[in-house]
Design an enzyme around this catalytic site. Structure first.
Site, PDB file in Angstrom:
ATOM      1  N   TYR A   1       0.807  -1.212   0.000  1.00  0.00           N
ATOM      2  CA  TYR A   1       0.000   0.000   0.000  1.00  0.00           C
ATOM      3  C   TYR A   1       0.846   1.269   0.000  1.00  0.00           C
ATOM      4  O   TYR A   1       0.303   2.365   0.013  1.00  0.00           O
ATOM      5  CB  TYR A   1      -0.885   0.020   1.248  1.00  0.00           C
ATOM      6  CG  TYR A   1      -2.302  -0.409   0.993  1.00  0.00           C
ATOM      7  CD1 TYR A   1      -2.594  -1.728   0.690  1.00  0.00           C
ATOM      8  CD2 TYR A   1      -3.350   0.487   1.072  1.00  0.00           C
ATOM      9  CE1 TYR A   1      -3.885  -2.133   0.470  1.00  0.00           C
ATOM     10  CE2 TYR A   1      -4.647   0.090   0.858  1.00  0.00           C
ATOM     11  CZ  TYR A   1      -4.910  -1.215   0.550  1.00  0.00           C
ATOM     12  OH  TYR A   1      -6.194  -1.615   0.343  1.00  0.00           O
TER      13      TYR A   1
ATOM     14  N   LYS B   1       2.816 -13.768   6.202  1.00  0.00           N
ATOM     15  CA  LYS B   1       3.061 -14.874   5.267  1.00  0.00           C
ATOM     16  C   LYS B   1       4.579 -15.047   5.185  1.00  0.00           C
ATOM     17  O   LYS B   1       5.191 -14.999   4.106  1.00  0.00           O
ATOM     18  CB  LYS B   1       2.422 -14.526   3.904  1.00  0.00           C
ATOM     19  CG  LYS B   1       2.395 -15.659   2.911  1.00  0.00           C
ATOM     20  CD  LYS B   1       1.344 -16.703   3.180  1.00  0.00           C
ATOM     21  CE  LYS B   1       1.435 -17.827   2.182  1.00  0.00           C
ATOM     22  NZ  LYS B   1       0.593 -18.982   2.522  1.00  0.00           N
TER      23      LYS B   1
ATOM     24  N   ASP C   1      -3.288 -17.101   5.356  1.00  0.00           N
ATOM     25  CA  ASP C   1      -4.280 -18.018   4.779  1.00  0.00           C
ATOM     26  C   ASP C   1      -4.954 -18.832   5.880  1.00  0.00           C
ATOM     27  O   ASP C   1      -6.183 -18.968   5.922  1.00  0.00           O
ATOM     28  CB  ASP C   1      -3.665 -18.911   3.693  1.00  0.00           C
ATOM     29  CG  ASP C   1      -2.265 -19.399   4.027  1.00  0.00           C
ATOM     30  OD1 ASP C   1      -1.704 -18.961   5.058  1.00  0.00           O
ATOM     31  OD2 ASP C   1      -1.720 -20.220   3.274  1.00  0.00           O
TER      32      ASP C   1
END
Ligand code: NAD
Length: 359
Positions: free
Chosen positions: A123, A190, A224
């Protein structure tokens, strides 16, 4: 008397900010609102998306209540929201997701807090367009030094994650957890795939967690797996801290757990300035229809009151919102079993019912 900047925003923004403003005023806390423009409305009037007067007002008052502002996908200007967060270094995005009795949702008794890093990650807005000379140059350099090659017809988005940026958001999350009697903080990442960026986020989080050991429980989840866990057992989680992009996505997921975007408030907080705004966007199809749920914006107002030290007024307003939702009579369409139910009332009327409870 407090001075607060008010940005009505685009689409449903003016309706929901007006509802929140009326409710905040009804608590009796004296606020002088300074109304300024941003986004499409500002572009129409001042030929600028983010006029200087708006920036000066935020800088001066240090507190703002902001409606959603549109961001076209792809071509056109970059997000005004992201620009505001970066300009004022509002590095922490705080989004409590609480289920209130009376709300129709697949889940009950949820009380989660999403703490999203607000300035870095994908971002950061550092992108290189496909086909541009500058992009070719960067691709060539990367392909010279990297064992893995990038296709020369690629576009690039950069994902910066720094020690400085991570330290301040992790510390903010722990301090928030302590101040609000929370028990546990889960770091979401992640790091198994993005070893250097998310890996750094996790490493710094683990280091800082040691300082809070015995006070706040700390653990981590892969993004996830976190999505799966939140859908299966959301009640098991307490505070979540995430890099920017995962935080954005998980915020909407958590809003879905507690009944929808109409119920999810938020704040963008820096060391000096704080801007309060709902998680939802400008929902253009509902613009001017006095239809949408003002709760997310009113609860953002509750957060604003707490932030300026008006905890009693904040509690009273939250209780009034809670009572109106629980009674289920004076509520907008999205609270109803069938969304076209004729018993639903308008945005402004729901705010009126909340104000009645404050009397
Ligand atoms: P959105 O949040 O505006 O709307 C998605 C859907 O959620 C709506 O169609 C509606 O069904 C529901 N919804 C949203 N707010 C609601 C409310 N208060 N009450 C009841 N239902 C509500 O998301 P979008 O359609 O993806 O985005 C529209 C625009 O808003 C885009 O231009 C986007 O960039 C912008 N946006 C701005 C902000 C911000 O200013 N902080 C945040 C998100 C999106």
């Amino acid at each position: 008397m407090y001075k607060v900047t008010l940005i009505p925003g685009d689409g449903i923004g003016p309706e929901v900010t007006q509802a929140a403003q009326r409710c905040i005023d009804a608590t009796g806390v004296k606020i002088e609102w300074e109304q300024v423009l941003a986004g499409a409305e500002a572009l129409k009037k001042d030929k600028e998306l983010l006029p200087q007067a708006t920036l000066s007002s935020i800088k001066k008052n240090k507190i703002a209540l902001k409606g959603p502002v549109v961001t076209p996908i792809g071509e056109g200007f970059r997000s005004v929201n992201v620009a505001i967060r970066q300009l004022f270094n509002l590095y922490a995005c705080l989004r409590p997701c609480k289920w209130y009795p009376g709300v129709r949702s697949r889940y009950q008794d949820i009380d989660l807090v999403v703490i999203r890093e607000n300035t870095e990650d994908l971002y950061a807005g550092i992108e290189f367009e496909q086909g541009k000379k500058q992009t070719h140059g960067i691709l060539e350099k990367i392909n010279q030094i990297s064992a893995k090659k990038i296709s020369p017809d690629s576009a690039l988005s950069i994902k910066p994650i720094s020690i400085t940026g991570t330290k301040r958001i992790i510390r903010f999350a722990f301090e928030y957890a302590l101040a609000n009697n929370r028990k546990r903080l889960t770091c979401v990442h992640k790091a198994n795939i993005m070893k250097f960026t998310d890996g750094l986020f996790l490493k710094v989080a683990r280091e800082i967690a040691e300082e809070y050991s015995g006070k706040i429980e700390f653990d981590d989840r892969l993004i996830d797996n976190m999505c799966l866990q939140l859908v299966k057992n959301p009640q098991e989680y307490d505070c979540l801290v995430l890099p920017n992009l995962y935080g954005d996505i998980i915020s909407d997921l958590c809003a879905g757990l507690i009944g929808g975007l109409g119920l999810a408030p938020g704040a963008n907080i820096g060391d000096e300035i704080a801007i309060f705004e709902a998680t939802h966007g400008s929902a253009p199809k509902y613009k001017g229809r006095n239809k949408v749920n003002p709760t997310a914006m009113i609860l953002s107002g509750v957060m604003l009151l707490r932030h300026i030290g008006e905890a009693q007024a904040a509690d009273r307003l939250e209780q009034a919102v809670c009572a109106v939702i629980k009674e289920g009579k004076h509520v907008t369409y999205d609270f109803k079993e069938k969304q076209d139910q004729h018993t639903a009332i308008g945005t402004s009327q729901m705010a009126g019912a909340i104000i009645e409870r404050l009397r």
